[in-house]
Design a protein around this motif. Structure first.
Motif, short mmCIF file in Angstrom:
data_model
loop_
_atom_site.label_atom_id
_atom_site.label_comp_id
_atom_site.label_asym_id
_atom_site.label_seq_id
_atom_site.Cartn_x
_atom_site.Cartn_y
_atom_site.Cartn_z
N ILE A 1 -51.02 29.39 -5.62
CA ILE A 1 -51.47 30.23 -6.60
C ILE A 1 -51.71 28.88 -7.72
N TYR A 2 -50.57 28.25 -7.91
CA TYR A 2 -50.72 27.27 -9.05
C TYR A 2 -51.98 26.28 -8.78
N LYS A 3 -52.20 25.74 -7.43
CA LYS A 3 -53.36 25.05 -7.26
C LYS A 3 -54.46 25.68 -7.54
N LYS A 4 -54.62 26.80 -7.15
CA LYS A 4 -55.97 27.42 -7.01
C LYS A 4 -56.20 27.88 -8.46
N THR A 5 -55.37 28.12 -9.42
CA THR A 5 -55.77 28.33 -10.60
C THR A 5 -55.91 27.25 -11.49
N SER A 6 -55.36 25.92 -11.35
CA SER A 6 -55.44 24.63 -11.83
C SER A 6 -56.95 24.16 -11.37
N LYS A 7 -57.43 24.56 -10.33
CA LYS A 7 -58.38 24.17 -9.65
C LYS A 7 -59.70 25.01 -10.48
N GLU A 8 -59.52 25.98 -10.56
CA GLU A 8 -60.68 27.00 -11.25
C GLU A 8 -60.57 26.50 -13.01
#
Lengths: 155, 261
Positions: free
Chosen positions: A146-153
């Motif tokens: 989730i952290y990866k995804k949110t930081s990417k967005e």
């Protein structure tokens, strides 16, 4: 004469009951596999053991070769000291082998998998396995994802 | 009016406590009475025949059907999670830990406990016990002790037989009729059932149940009111108290054992 047939009947009853005990012991429990042969103890320290429990299986290439016999917290390093009993006929595991805690299936029970190394010397009783890989904690993994995804967005 | 009701409650609870004390003293005198073991062994084996072998058929039949129904129910529930391979584990653990000891004990209370009470009650009613005392024979060791030890030995053995029959009954339904894989069924069972922790605990439990049942039924029979009504009350009490004691102690024993895990 009557008392003799009585004794025969009682004797048969006792025999049937003890036969049931033997069937229960050997057909329905792992009585035979855990009580035969010698074992030796090896320790391994993990930073996180997940759901590993006493009597969890220890496997090499998927074949069960022993069981976890003790789990303790090392009060200085805060690592989990796991003692495992390995069956005596598997006595030439290279000393640089690594131990990792894996999960059987997606939601199954944890077990220790030993990956053999290349050293000439073998693990003996009382030795410690140096290279260890801790259990994969599902929640942490999801958290990372989730952290990866949110930081990417956000970027 | 109110006062007399209060009085009755007090009297009843006092007599309940007195009954328990009486039963305890009775048990103490049965266990500590000097038993001539060499003469009692044939008597014990006769009681083993009457308590054990006469209850064998009902135990086997009940075990078979209970194993079958657990297999059937377990299969349909596990199939919803496509985990019917785990049927062997479910069946063996529930039979060996709970159903085996408890149901064998309930059957034993109905089959053997009630007959012990009725027999001793009739002996007391027809003054056979008094006649024995007059002849200088202590009925405690001649009549009560063999029944006590015989039943105490019989129930754990019946439980073992029940366990095996029930598991084979479950495998008949699960493996042979519904098509669970035979290897997964048995190996799954072997991987979870522990000999010391599960099988022996079940046997220990059934030993405790046997003790409770035989204590209640002998006490009720030995001290029953010496008439037809008293005998019928005593027999009913044996079955009711025996079954309740088994279920209550089952919870206590399970909580004690599970507490260590």
């Amino acid at each position: 004469m009557k008392s003799k047939s009585l004794y025969v009947a009682v004797g048969l009853f006792l025999i049937v009951a003890f036969a049931s005990l033997v069937i229960l012991a050997f057909q329905m429990t792992d009585f035979s596999s855990t009580h035969t042969g010698k074992t030796y103890r090896v320790t391994a320290a993990f930073t996180n053991i997940g759901n590993l429990k006493m009597r969890s299986p220890v496997r090499i290439a998927g074949v069960t070769i022993g069981r976890v016999s003790d789990i303790e917290l090392n009060k200085k390093t805060f690592q989990a000291e796991v003692t495992i009993r390995i069956s005596g006929d598997v006595d030439h595991i290279p000393s640089d082998s690594s131990a990792s805690i894996l999960t059987a299936g997606l939601l199954g029970a944890n077990y220790i998998s030993i990956t053999p190394g290349y050293e000439v010397t073998n693990l003996a009783s009382g030795d410690a396995i140096e290279t260890t890989h801790s259990a994969l904690i599902l929640e942490k993994l999801i958290g990372k994802l989730i952290y990866k995804k949110t930081s990417k967005e956000s970027s | 009016m109110n006062n007399s009701r209060l009085l009755r409650v007090g009297q009843q609870s006092l007599s309940l406590i007195a009954d328990m004390g009486h039963a305890g003293l009775f048990l103490w005198s049965v266990i500590t009475s000097r038993i001539p073991w060499r003469r009692i062994v044939p008597l014990i084996s006769e009681q083993l025949y009457r308590a054990g072998i006469m209850s064998l058929l009902i135990t086997i039949l009940a075990g078979f059907f209970i194993g079958m129904v657990v297999g059937l129910q377990g299969f349909h529930t596990l199939q919803k999670f496509s985990a019917e391979q785990a049927l062997g584990k479910l069946l063996a653990l529930s039979i060996v830990r709970e159903l085996g000891p408890v149901i064998a004990a309930l059957l034993f209370a109905g089959r053997a406990g009630s007959s012990l009470t009725a027999e001793l009650g009739l002996m007391a009613t027809t003054d056979q016990l008094s006649a024995m005392r007059m002849l200088g024979v202590n009925p405690l060791w001649r009549v009560v002790a063999p029944r006590f030890w015989g039943a105490l030995i019989a129930l754990p053995l019946l439980t073992l037989i029940f366990d095996v029959v029930a598991i084979y009954g479950g495998s008949l339904v699960g493996v042979d009729w519904l098509g669970v894989d035979r290897g997964a069924f048995w190996s799954g069972m072997q991987s979870v059932v522990e000999f010391g922790g599960d099988v022996m605990n079940g046997v220990l439990k059934s030993g405790v149940f046997a003790f409770l049942i035989v204590w209640i039924s002998l006490y009720q029979g030995y001290f029953c009111e010496p008439n037809a009504k008293g005998m019928s009350i005593a027999t009913t009490k044996t079955v009711v108290y025996g079954s309740l004691a088994v279920l209550a102690f089952d919870f206590i024993l399970t909580a004690l054992v599970m507490g260590g895990w």
